[in-house]
Design an enzyme around this catalytic site. Structure first.
Site, PDB file in Angstrom:
ATOM      1  N   ARG A   1      39.353  16.583  47.052  1.00 19.34           N
ATOM      2  CA  ARG A   1      38.054  15.909  47.067  1.00 19.34           C
ATOM      3  C   ARG A   1      37.959  15.050  45.810  1.00 19.34           C
ATOM      4  O   ARG A   1      38.120  15.546  44.690  1.00 19.34           O
ATOM      5  CB  ARG A   1      36.929  16.931  47.080  1.00 19.34           C
ATOM      6  CG  ARG A   1      35.583  16.265  47.008  1.00 19.34           C
ATOM      7  CD  ARG A   1      34.478  17.275  46.903  1.00 19.34           C
ATOM      8  NE  ARG A   1      33.190  16.605  46.924  1.00 19.34           N
ATOM      9  CZ  ARG A   1      32.188  16.881  46.098  1.00 19.34           C
ATOM     10  NH1 ARG A   1      32.319  17.834  45.199  1.00 19.34           N
ATOM     11  NH2 ARG A   1      31.053  16.232  46.190  1.00 19.34           N
TER      12      ARG A   1
ATOM     13  N   ASN B   1      19.239  26.838  55.647  1.00 20.92           N
ATOM     14  CA  ASN B   1      18.618  28.163  55.535  1.00 20.92           C
ATOM     15  C   ASN B   1      17.105  28.182  55.395  1.00 20.92           C
ATOM     16  O   ASN B   1      16.489  29.220  55.582  1.00 20.92           O
ATOM     17  CB  ASN B   1      19.203  28.896  54.316  1.00 20.92           C
ATOM     18  CG  ASN B   1      20.677  29.187  54.497  1.00 20.92           C
ATOM     19  OD1 ASN B   1      21.060  29.892  55.417  1.00 20.92           O
ATOM     20  ND2 ASN B   1      21.504  28.606  53.642  1.00 20.92           N
TER      21      ASN B   1
ATOM     22  N   ASN C   1      39.045  21.159  45.214  1.00 20.84           N
ATOM     23  CA  ASN C   1      37.888  20.441  44.691  1.00 20.84           C
ATOM     24  C   ASN C   1      37.771  20.795  43.204  1.00 20.84           C
ATOM     25  O   ASN C   1      37.313  21.875  42.853  1.00 20.84           O
ATOM     26  CB  ASN C   1      36.646  20.890  45.474  1.00 20.84           C
ATOM     27  CG  ASN C   1      35.389  20.172  45.032  1.00 20.84           C
ATOM     28  OD1 ASN C   1      35.403  19.412  44.056  1.00 20.84           O
ATOM     29  ND2 ASN C   1      34.299  20.410  45.736  1.00 20.84           N
TER      30      ASN C   1
ATOM     31  N   GLU D   1      32.588  20.817  54.360  1.00 19.75           N
ATOM     32  CA  GLU D   1      33.314  19.709  53.739  1.00 19.75           C
ATOM     33  C   GLU D   1      34.811  19.989  53.672  1.00 19.75           C
ATOM     34  O   GLU D   1      35.617  19.084  53.820  1.00 19.75           O
ATOM     35  CB  GLU D   1      32.735  19.440  52.342  1.00 19.75           C
ATOM     36  CG  GLU D   1      31.374  18.756  52.438  1.00 19.75           C
ATOM     37  CD  GLU D   1      30.632  18.679  51.110  1.00 19.75           C
ATOM     38  OE1 GLU D   1      30.039  19.713  50.728  1.00 19.75           O
ATOM     39  OE2 GLU D   1      30.640  17.625  50.483  1.00 19.75           O
TER      40      GLU D   1
ATOM     41  N   HIS E   1      28.406  12.542  48.773  1.00 19.88           N
ATOM     42  CA  HIS E   1      28.299  13.525  49.874  1.00 19.88           C
ATOM     43  C   HIS E   1      28.756  12.904  51.201  1.00 19.88           C
ATOM     44  O   HIS E   1      28.381  13.373  52.283  1.00 19.88           O
ATOM     45  CB  HIS E   1      26.849  14.021  50.093  1.00 19.88           C
ATOM     46  CG  HIS E   1      26.306  14.909  49.028  1.00 19.88           C
ATOM     47  ND1 HIS E   1      24.960  14.951  48.718  1.00 19.88           N
ATOM     48  CD2 HIS E   1      26.899  15.805  48.198  1.00 19.88           C
ATOM     49  CE1 HIS E   1      24.756  15.835  47.757  1.00 19.88           C
ATOM     50  NE2 HIS E   1      25.923  16.360  47.410  1.00 19.88           N
TER      51      HIS E   1
ATOM     52  N   ARG F   1      18.442  17.519  39.295  1.00 21.99           N
ATOM     53  CA  ARG F   1      18.361  16.061  39.097  1.00 21.99           C
ATOM     54  C   ARG F   1      17.020  15.525  39.576  1.00 21.99           C
ATOM     55  O   ARG F   1      16.495  15.970  40.588  1.00 21.99           O
ATOM     56  CB  ARG F   1      19.481  15.344  39.866  1.00 21.99           C
ATOM     57  CG  ARG F   1      20.867  15.708  39.405  1.00 21.99           C
ATOM     58  CD  ARG F   1      21.919  14.812  40.081  1.00 21.99           C
ATOM     59  NE  ARG F   1      23.222  15.424  39.997  1.00 21.99           N
ATOM     60  CZ  ARG F   1      23.996  15.708  41.044  1.00 21.99           C
ATOM     61  NH1 ARG F   1      23.605  15.403  42.275  1.00 21.99           N
ATOM     62  NH2 ARG F   1      25.160  16.276  40.867  1.00 21.99           N
TER      63      ARG F   1
ATOM     64  N   GLY G   1      21.451  20.490  49.317  1.00 23.99           N
ATOM     65  CA  GLY G   1      22.080  21.593  48.602  1.00 23.99           C
ATOM     66  C   GLY G   1      21.491  21.633  47.212  1.00 23.99           C
ATOM     67  O   GLY G   1      20.309  21.331  47.026  1.00 23.99           O
TER      68      GLY G   1
ATOM     69  N   GLY H   1      22.752  19.600  44.891  1.00 26.69           N
ATOM     70  CA  GLY H   1      22.603  18.142  44.972  1.00 26.69           C
ATOM     71  C   GLY H   1      22.033  17.834  46.340  1.00 26.69           C
ATOM     72  O   GLY H   1      22.241  18.608  47.269  1.00 26.69           O
TER      73      GLY H   1
ATOM     74  N   GLY I   1      22.959  24.119  51.766  1.00 25.65           N
ATOM     75  CA  GLY I   1      22.289  25.381  51.442  1.00 25.65           C
ATOM     76  C   GLY I   1      20.817  25.449  51.812  1.00 25.65           C
ATOM     77  O   GLY I   1      20.381  26.369  52.507  1.00 25.65           O
TER      78      GLY I   1
ATOM     79  N   LYS J   1      37.664  24.702  43.000  1.00 27.46           N
ATOM     80  CA  LYS J   1      37.365  25.402  44.241  1.00 27.46           C
ATOM     81  C   LYS J   1      38.530  25.111  45.186  1.00 27.46           C
ATOM     82  O   LYS J   1      38.980  23.960  45.248  1.00 27.46           O
ATOM     83  CB  LYS J   1      36.079  24.784  44.822  1.00 27.46           C
ATOM     84  CG  LYS J   1      35.049  25.750  45.320  1.00 27.46           C
ATOM     85  CD  LYS J   1      33.737  25.000  45.483  1.00 27.46           C
ATOM     86  CE  LYS J   1      33.120  25.243  46.835  1.00 27.46           C
ATOM     87  NZ  LYS J   1      31.853  24.494  46.977  1.00 27.46           N
TER      88      LYS J   1
HETATM   89  P1  ADP Z   1      25.960  22.824  46.427  1.00 28.56           P
HETATM   90  O1  ADP Z   1      25.194  21.561  46.392  1.00 28.56           O
HETATM   91  O2  ADP Z   1      26.163  23.437  45.098  1.00 28.56           O
HETATM   92  O3  ADP Z   1      27.194  22.795  47.303  1.00 28.56           O
HETATM   93  P2  ADP Z   1      24.750  24.447  48.518  1.00 28.56           P
HETATM   94  O4  ADP Z   1      24.836  23.481  49.622  1.00 28.56           O
HETATM   95  O5  ADP Z   1      25.527  25.702  48.628  1.00 28.56           O
HETATM   96  O6  ADP Z   1      24.982  23.827  47.098  1.00 28.56           O
HETATM   97  O7  ADP Z   1      23.217  24.820  48.326  1.00 28.56           O
HETATM   98  C1  ADP Z   1      22.847  25.649  47.266  1.00 28.56           C
HETATM   99  C2  ADP Z   1      21.359  25.806  47.272  1.00 28.56           C
HETATM  100  O8  ADP Z   1      20.913  26.264  48.541  1.00 28.56           O
HETATM  101  C3  ADP Z   1      20.936  26.876  46.297  1.00 28.56           C
HETATM  102  O9  ADP Z   1      20.617  26.319  45.057  1.00 28.56           O
HETATM  103  C4  ADP Z   1      19.706  27.477  46.931  1.00 28.56           C
HETATM  104  O10 ADP Z   1      18.565  26.913  46.338  1.00 28.56           O
HETATM  105  C5  ADP Z   1      19.738  27.003  48.377  1.00 28.56           C
HETATM  106  N1  ADP Z   1      19.706  28.123  49.322  1.00 28.56           N
HETATM  107  C6  ADP Z   1      20.691  28.944  49.672  1.00 28.56           C
HETATM  108  N2  ADP Z   1      20.254  29.874  50.546  1.00 28.56           N
HETATM  109  C7  ADP Z   1      18.948  29.625  50.747  1.00 28.56           C
HETATM  110  C8  ADP Z   1      17.913  30.222  51.527  1.00 28.56           C
HETATM  111  N3  ADP Z   1      18.138  31.279  52.305  1.00 28.56           N
HETATM  112  N4  ADP Z   1      16.683  29.683  51.443  1.00 28.56           N
HETATM  113  C9  ADP Z   1      16.443  28.624  50.672  1.00 28.56           C
HETATM  114  N5  ADP Z   1      17.352  28.022  49.924  1.00 28.56           N
HETATM  115  C10 ADP Z   1      18.591  28.499  49.948  1.00 28.56           C
END
Ligand code: ADP
Length: 396
Positions: free
Chosen positions: A91, A332, A10, A382, A180, A239, A208, A210, A328, A17
């Site tokens: 990707r 979580n 990627n 992904e 996505h 964004r 995430g 994004g 993310g 990555k």
């Molecule tokens: P990307 O879009 O860069 O692939 P990810 O899917 O890894 O990102 O998501 C990243 C975001 O997830 C981080 O900016 C953070 O805000 C959020 N994140 C990660 N862990 C947690 C958590 N435990 N609680 C809330 N938000 C989280």
């Protein structure tokens, strides 16, 4: 079956990555990240056998970066020659009108991806570079392009079309492409498998840095929140997502910003970061918990937008069977999930508070047993999805 792997790449504008992955067992054999390509000091973080090695050095360009990754694999493993690499999966962000599925790369395909650069000036140039360099360095295996837009290539015209002058829109290829897609497809398929049904009306929220939403009926995407570019739709880390297009004229005419500044403002300095100064959701919560009203407003705007899209997509589909959170924040953040579902009982969305709070790396149900709409958390993957699309294509 003999052990086989796919190298997934990627390439970003200043990063690469990568992950070596077994598409059959989902095992990740190695992964890494090359960052700050072209700057004075770049870094490579390479993880193999549970051990992370970090290198700090100048990395002139994507070619140099990928060459170093292959050297590092030679030095500390895994040995690519004996890893059963059957394909390299790339990707690619924008597949435009051309690509509805993963596609084996040849010169013609590479030319088309290059042709699409005006539609994805921030992403496709790096993707093209990554493919060129990887084909040179690993000439003996097939290279496959997996497009972020492919899952949305078949959007109904009513969803894909902006209400613009039709001639201008046609000439400039202005339509909703969606992004996505690999994640939305992977997650919606996982939900269909968990429920053992192929006829589901689903909403997937990929939250995430994004963020995007999709409406999926019977495995086909029928709407999605990102548009011509990944700027439209949900509130994201940096964004803005949706806004009145006239905000751009206002910024230009009244604010005196030029177009590059506006592009930068909306893509990199808006969203959570614009609203409260921080784009990491964990820190936004911490700020709100300590009484910061701007952080609280940022959370409220974020959740309001999510509820609006859930309602809109339920209406577009004429119902809703499953609502799934991923990426993310989605995987979580129980508070965001709870506030996104708040007040949606009328749609049949009933979260189970305890299930929602339970942390896990597994796909799981977080709605009550009698909730008409099943709510899930499904960790996206992904890289695995790309690896599987590669072997699927090669077997076809
Ligand atoms: P990307 O879009 O860069 O692939 P990810 O899917 O890894 O990102 O998501 C990243 C975001 O997830 C981080 O900016 C953070 O805000 C959020 N994140 C990660 N862990 C947690 C958590 N435990 N609680 C809330 N938000 C989280």
């Amino acid at each position: 079956m003999a052990h086989r792997t796919v190298l997934v790449i990627n390439s970003g504008s200043s990063s690469i990555k990568y992950q070596l992955i077994d598409p059959d067992t989902a095992e990740s054999l190695a992964n890494g990240l090359v960052e700050r390509i072209g700057e004075d000091k770049g870094t490579i973080a390479h993880t193999y056998g549970g051990e992370k090695n970090t290198f700090s050095e100048r990395i002139a360009d994507h070619g140099a970066g990928l060459r170093r990754v292959i050297e590092i694999c030679d030095e500390i493993g895994p040995d690519l020659a004996s890893s059963g690499v059957v394909a390299v999966g790339h990707r690619v962000v924008q597949g435009g009108a051309y690509f509805a599925t993963a596609t084996a790369v040849d010169d013609d395909v590479l030319e088309r991806i290059t042709e699409l650069i005006p539609l994805a000036p921030l992403h496709n140039p790096a993707n093209v570079k990554g493919i060129e360099v990887a084909r040179e360095l690993l000439p003996d295996v097939p290279h496959v392009a997996v497009f972020d837009t492919a899952f949305f290539r078949g959007l109904p015209k009513a969803a894909a079309t902006y209400a613009l002058d039709r001639e201008i829109a046609r000439k400039l290829s202005i339509r909703r492409y969606g992004f996505h897609g690999t994640s939305h497809q992977y997650v919606s398929q996982a939900v269909a498998e968990m429920l053992g049904r192929t006829d589901l009306k689903q909403i997937v929220l990929h939250l995430g840095n994004g963020a995007s939403a999709s409406a999926v009926v019977g495995g086909h995407a029928i709407d999605t929140s990102m548009g011509l570019t990944p700027l439209e739709g949900l509130v994201m880390g940096t964004r803005s997502g949706d806004l009145d297009p006239a905000v751009v004229f206002h910024l230009r005419r009244v604010g005196g910003y030029d177009l590059d500044k506006i592009d930068d403002l909306l893509n990199k300095r808006s969203g959570l970061k614009g609203l409260c100064g921080n784009n990491d959701m964990r820190e936004v919560h911490a700020m709100a918990d300590s009484g910061d009203p701007e952080a609280q407003l940022a959370l409220d705007v974020y959740a309001h937008r999510l509820r609006k899209y859930i309602g809109a997509y339920a209406a577009v589909m004429g119902g809703l069977d499953a609502l799934t959170f991923t990426a993310g924040v989605g995987e979580n953040d129980s508070q965001v999930r709870a506030s996104a579902c708040e007040g949606l009982g009328f749609l049949g969305v009933h979260l189970d508070a305890e299930r929602n709070e339970t942390r896990s790396k597994e796909a799981r149900l977080i709605s009550t047993d009698d909730s008409p709409v099943k709510v899930f958390v499904v960790p996206t993957n992904e890289e695995l999805a790309i690896a599987r699309q590669c072997v699927h294509l090669l077997e076809a």
